[in-house]
Scaffold this motif. Structure first.
Motif, PDB file in Angstrom:
ATOM      1  N   ALA A   1      -7.874   4.754  -7.207  1.00  0.00           N
ATOM      2  CA  ALA A   1      -7.512   5.801  -6.245  1.00  0.00           C
ATOM      3  C   ALA A   1      -7.879   7.171  -6.809  1.00  0.00           C
ATOM      4  CB  ALA A   1      -6.026   5.732  -5.915  1.00  0.00           C
TER       5      ALA A   1
ATOM      6  N   GLY B   1      -6.703  -4.433  -2.610  1.00  0.00           N
ATOM      7  CA  GLY B   1      -5.870  -5.492  -3.172  1.00  0.00           C
ATOM      8  C   GLY B   1      -5.822  -6.698  -2.250  1.00  0.00           C
ATOM      9  N   THR B   2      -5.651  -6.445  -0.983  1.00  0.00           N
ATOM     10  CA  THR B   2      -5.600  -7.515   0.012  1.00  0.00           C
ATOM     11  C   THR B   2      -6.844  -8.399  -0.044  1.00  0.00           C
ATOM     12  OG1 THR B   2      -4.224  -6.243   1.504  1.00  0.00           O
ATOM     13  CG2 THR B   2      -5.606  -7.937   2.508  1.00  0.00           C
ATOM     14  N   PHE B   3      -7.985  -7.741  -0.208  1.00  0.00           N
ATOM     15  CA  PHE B   3      -9.241  -8.496  -0.161  1.00  0.00           C
ATOM     16  C   PHE B   3      -9.757  -8.884  -1.544  1.00  0.00           C
ATOM     17  CE2 PHE B   3      -9.346  -6.284   4.061  1.00  0.00           C
ATOM     18  CZ  PHE B   3      -9.134  -7.445   4.802  1.00  0.00           C
TER      19      PHE B   3
ATOM     20  N   ARG C   1      -8.089   6.476  -1.279  1.00  0.00           N
ATOM     21  CA  ARG C   1      -6.710   6.940  -1.213  1.00  0.00           C
ATOM     22  C   ARG C   1      -5.783   5.731  -1.437  1.00  0.00           C
ATOM     23  NH1 ARG C   1      -6.225  10.435   4.147  1.00  0.00           N
ATOM     24  NH2 ARG C   1      -4.489  11.327   2.967  1.00  0.00           N
ATOM     25  N   PRO C   2      -4.479   5.987  -1.575  1.00  0.00           N
ATOM     26  CA  PRO C   2      -3.575   4.861  -1.812  1.00  0.00           C
ATOM     27  C   PRO C   2      -3.703   3.754  -0.755  1.00  0.00           C
ATOM     28  CG  PRO C   2      -2.446   6.894  -2.330  1.00  0.00           C
ATOM     29  CD  PRO C   2      -3.784   7.296  -1.732  1.00  0.00           C
ATOM     30  N   GLY C   3      -3.938   4.135   0.497  1.00  0.00           N
ATOM     31  CA  GLY C   3      -4.108   3.126   1.537  1.00  0.00           C
ATOM     32  C   GLY C   3      -5.307   2.223   1.292  1.00  0.00           C
ATOM     33  N   HIS C   4      -6.351   2.788   0.687  1.00  0.00           N
ATOM     34  CA  HIS C   4      -7.492   1.941   0.329  1.00  0.00           C
ATOM     35  C   HIS C   4      -7.102   0.932  -0.759  1.00  0.00           C
ATOM     36  CE1 HIS C   4      -9.895   5.444   1.934  1.00  0.00           C
ATOM     37  NE2 HIS C   4     -10.514   4.444   2.531  1.00  0.00           N
ATOM     38  N   ALA C   5      -6.235   1.370  -1.660  1.00  0.00           N
ATOM     39  CA  ALA C   5      -5.802   0.455  -2.721  1.00  0.00           C
ATOM     40  C   ALA C   5      -5.149  -0.776  -2.102  1.00  0.00           C
ATOM     41  CB  ALA C   5      -4.840   1.164  -3.671  1.00  0.00           C
ATOM     42  N   ALA C   6      -4.372  -0.566  -1.035  1.00  0.00           N
ATOM     43  CA  ALA C   6      -3.743  -1.703  -0.355  1.00  0.00           C
ATOM     44  C   ALA C   6      -4.809  -2.647   0.201  1.00  0.00           C
ATOM     45  CB  ALA C   6      -2.833  -1.209   0.766  1.00  0.00           C
ATOM     46  N   LEU C   7      -5.828  -2.088   0.837  1.00  0.00           N
ATOM     47  CA  LEU C   7      -6.880  -2.929   1.420  1.00  0.00           C
ATOM     48  C   LEU C   7      -7.691  -3.635   0.329  1.00  0.00           C
ATOM     49  CD1 LEU C   7      -8.079  -0.532   4.251  1.00  0.00           C
ATOM     50  CD2 LEU C   7      -6.839  -2.685   4.521  1.00  0.00           C
TER      51      LEU C   7
ATOM     52  N   ILE D   1      -3.824   3.148   7.306  1.00  0.00           N
ATOM     53  CA  ILE D   1      -3.149   3.912   6.251  1.00  0.00           C
ATOM     54  C   ILE D   1      -4.105   4.858   5.516  1.00  0.00           C
ATOM     55  CG2 ILE D   1      -1.716   3.820   4.163  1.00  0.00           C
ATOM     56  CD1 ILE D   1      -0.570   1.201   5.095  1.00  0.00           C
TER      57      ILE D   1
ATOM     58  N   SER E   1      -0.759  -6.570  -2.277  1.00  0.00           N
ATOM     59  CA  SER E   1      -1.483  -5.311  -2.077  1.00  0.00           C
ATOM     60  C   SER E   1      -0.550  -4.109  -2.223  1.00  0.00           C
ATOM     61  CB  SER E   1      -2.127  -5.287  -0.688  1.00  0.00           C
ATOM     62  OG  SER E   1      -1.127  -5.408   0.312  1.00  0.00           O
TER      63      SER E   1
ATOM     64  N   LEU F   1      -8.697  -1.913 -10.224  1.00  0.00           N
ATOM     65  CA  LEU F   1      -8.105  -1.435  -8.973  1.00  0.00           C
ATOM     66  C   LEU F   1      -7.039  -0.370  -9.221  1.00  0.00           C
ATOM     67  CD1 LEU F   1      -7.485  -1.514  -5.954  1.00  0.00           C
ATOM     68  CD2 LEU F   1      -6.148  -3.591  -6.342  1.00  0.00           C
ATOM     69  N   TRP F   2      -6.246  -0.575 -10.292  1.00  0.00           N
ATOM     70  CA  TRP F   2      -5.122   0.337 -10.548  1.00  0.00           C
ATOM     71  C   TRP F   2      -5.574   1.757 -10.839  1.00  0.00           C
ATOM     72  CZ3 TRP F   2      -2.019  -3.041  -8.818  1.00  0.00           C
ATOM     73  CH2 TRP F   2      -2.155  -4.382  -9.167  1.00  0.00           C
TER      74      TRP F   2
ATOM     75  N   ALA G   1      -0.921   3.609  -6.868  1.00  0.00           N
ATOM     76  CA  ALA G   1      -1.794   4.757  -6.548  1.00  0.00           C
ATOM     77  C   ALA G   1      -0.964   5.939  -6.071  1.00  0.00           C
ATOM     78  CB  ALA G   1      -2.824   4.354  -5.491  1.00  0.00           C
TER      79      ALA G   1
ATOM     80  N   ARG H   1      -2.451 -11.792  -0.994  1.00  0.00           N
ATOM     81  CA  ARG H   1      -2.438 -11.103  -2.294  1.00  0.00           C
ATOM     82  C   ARG H   1      -1.452  -9.936  -2.246  1.00  0.00           C
ATOM     83  NH1 ARG H   1      -8.032 -11.745  -1.220  1.00  0.00           N
ATOM     84  NH2 ARG H   1      -8.939 -13.454  -2.428  1.00  0.00           N
TER      85      ARG H   1
END
Lengths: 452, 452
Positions: free
Chosen positions: A44, A182-184, A174-180, B425, B221, A40-41, B228, B219
């Motif tokens: 992006a 990570g969440t899931f 994008r960075p916002g996708h990284a948040a999603l 985001i 996120s 994941l890291w 990112a 998690r």
């Protein structure tokens, strides 16, 4: 006195095609690249290989949006600063924990931002709108205002339902996708691999960057620029130096590059000069001319005084175009060799830059999984801050600086715009498209601009 | 019934400062980062540490812009298609070579694009405008049009004079700079090092991304998103996981991070909850309140039921702010610890994102050598495509999609914009700034937008 061999363009069987058509041909010729899974890291900036979806409702539980107290709104119906509702504190729930008690009538539960709202409560009152108290020796809280049902609570599944797709194949992460992600719980992400891009320069005049200048010679600056552009757009540049001037050796260098790379970009050698090795090589593929391959090769052999023959490039090679109706960069050429794209960009830095933006950047995006629509350059409309009163038979791409003035997007052409010039390339953040024709464009016109 | 301890914001001595002021404080607190020399191929995307200048005139010689013939324009003064000038071909000069003969009256030299124009010539005639011929058994060329003096020749030094600076310290290197650096022989480039950025999350509710969900938990996120963003803006994220909830252990984790990183970013724990460890730690630094450090610590100790004491952070620590007049992200806080910046961003993903763009991104640019002006977010004006009829006491930052319509830049607010929400985001490419006040903004208003 007799007229001699074919001169210039005629020799190389060149027929200009429109830029949009050339872009379409490049897009159609490409296949999607390799896929891989990355942590994941590192995801992006890559493009997704598979759809990704919510693995749970989100939020996964009714979640407090505030620090404060979970209450039954009905208990606060008559609350006012003068006559606050007094609620016994039944429990405290930190974020990450569950309350030890439900919210029964007449009680409240202390809750933190992000905490799971306990059963019974239907509202959260901000901490700042409460006062601690002690009633009958028990901790209590005074609520001075009526709480609305649902206030400061994000209901379970408010943003996502379990199973709903939040990003599809080809989407740039994008960075916002990284948040999603990570969440899931996507600790690894299926993405397209970074394409390996061979970067080759042609031209006997070229010296390596680290060499001292010599009379008549210049340093190879295009390879550095193309490598930077490749990296900027997600590829891995593989710097292969200078293509030999002799067609056989040049073809061999390209065949070698095909072994290790997904895309080949050459600069220079596409013009009509006697030593333009890329133009010569590609002329073997120009079968649309009545004279066909043989005649083309023969004329090359006589003109270029070499022993070059057709068949130097792989059997399954085909030319996409060897002239585009554009300025700068008209001799920009493209071919498919063993299923891989070869882009032969102009050696003039300005033309090379335009050719990269129009053809190489979309190709890189496509190899990384973008749909043809996603891969195309981003185009906007802008007001022209400058004039081009002279028309051109070819569409023109003018380097420009973009800025807004009172919400109007303006495009100011940059000086030093000749195709051979580099000075304004670093400043450019757009390419103004001036349509072919006799008219040009004048200040204030609305023009299409490719955003760099 | 008696009123108890200080609640919420009051407990942490918070006084909101305006966003522009907060940004200025961050900028002033930063020192420029380390410098290093990197190979040209890796320089794009970095910021220059020293000015770079032309090491030669550019072009370094009068250069042909075309394939064709170098001529004396005077020899073609009377040329026409019906009566072409006939010039004896005295030599051929390839790019990279020098002509074996000067251009004497009545002669021409065959020249390629990029070739050094030989002495005597003052114009280059395009190959396509010539015809080969043989005169008295000697190769010759027919020129059918008058050549203008200087045509198709780039004079020496046209673009750059030797010694002229083409990029200064702090400038972000783009692919066009790579071309210039290559041209002038910069095989290695002095740049600022990529800052190492510690990324830490707070919150007992947080699980690692790879963990299965558990009741009441989510998690982490934010770490993925911040990592990112850090990478996108030139930093190297150093993922340090979760900050312990206990202030002493949290302070130790931050002190450890200071040893190995140039900038520290935490997410969460800045609100007013009893477990908001960053707010607690930073409250020790809030000396501007009349009650001073001791009272602050004492109130923390009673409120958070811990044994925390002041002095956990380095002696030379100072708070920049612990509340910003913004929405989302009001509790965003910043401090300087042993000369390094600590940014404590909100744990709400949307607020975390805004806080990063406003404070962390400029800080990263500054550490990479940008001037304070260069480091600031890029702001444009746009037409609001939506309305915010409700005013707010704090300036609002609204995630938006930007597009142009007939050269007007429009900003459309995205749905799911609550600070706790992540859904929009990834789509955001701008942040609309809605000024504080009672009015809000309505459709068609010209608003400031930070470009992401």
């Amino acid at each position: 006195m007799n007229e001699g061999t074919l001169q210039g363009e005629a020799r190389f069987r060149r027929r200009a095609i429109k830029v949009d058509e050339a872009m379409r041909l490049v897009m159609e010729a490409l296949e999607l690249g390799r896929q891989e899974s990355v942590p994941l890291w590192e995801a992006a900036g890559r493009r997704l290989a598979e759809a990704v979806s919510a693995t749970t409702d989100w939020p996964p539980f009714a979640r407090s949006g505030m620090d404060g107290f979970a209450v039954r709104s009905a208990d606060t119906a008559l609350a006012s600063p003068g006559a606050p509702a007094t609620l016994r504190i039944a429990a405290t729930v930190a974020a990450g924990a569950l309350a030890s008690a439900d919210v029964a009538p007449g009680t409240a539960v202390r809750i933190m931002t992000g905490g799971a709202v306990p059963p019974g409560a239907d509202a959260v009152v901000m901490l700042e709108q409460t006062t601690d108290a002690v009633v009958d020796g028990q901790p209590a809280v005074l609520v001075k205002r009526t709480a609305e049902p649902g206030q400061n609570i994000a209901p379970r599944g408010e943003e996502f339902r379990c199973g709903s797709v939040f990003a599809g194949p080809g989407e740039l992460l994008r960075p916002g996708h990284a948040a999603l992600l990570g969440t899931f719980g996507y600790a690894h992400v299926p993405v397209y691999a970074r394409p390996r891009v061979a970067v080759l320069a042609t031209g006997a005049e070229l010296l390596p960057v680290e060499a001292p200048l010599a009379p008549g010679r210049i340093r190879d600056s295009n390879s550095a620029m193309v490598a930077a552009l490749v990296a900027q757009h997600g590829g891995v540049p593989v710097l292969l130096g200078r293509v030999p001037d002799e067609p056989g050796a040049a073809a061999q260098a390209i065949v070698d590059a095909l072994q290790q790379c997904d895309l080949i970009i050459t600069t220079g050698g596409v013009s009509v000069g006697d030593y333009d090795v890329m133009a010569s090589l590609l002329s073997f593929l120009a079968t649309d001319h009545p004279a066909g391959k043989e005649a083309s090769a023969a004329s090359f052999a006589s003109a270029a005084q070499t022993a070059a023959k057709p068949g130097l490039l792989p059997q399954d090679s085909r030319l996409l175009f060897n002239k585009a109706a554009m300025r700068p960069g008209a001799p920009t050429s493209a071919a498919v060799l063993s299923g891989k794209l070869l882009l032969a960009l102009s050696g003039n830095p300005g033309a090379c830059f335009v050719g990269f933006e129009l053809f190489a950047k979309p190709a890189l995006q496509r190899l990384q999984g973008a749909t043809p629509e996603q891969a195309m350059p981003k185009q906007v409309t802008a007001q022209l801050a400058g004039s081009f009163t002279k028309g051109s038979p070819h569409e023109r791409f003018v380097r420009a600086r973009l800025y807004t003035e009172n919400a109007v997007l303006c495009a100011a052409p940059l000086g030093f715009g000749k195709s051979s010039m580099m000075a304004s390339i670093p400043e450019a953040d757009g390419l103004i498209r001036i349509k072919a024709g006799s008219e040009g464009a004048v200040e204030g016109d609305i023009v299409d601009v490719i955003v760099l």
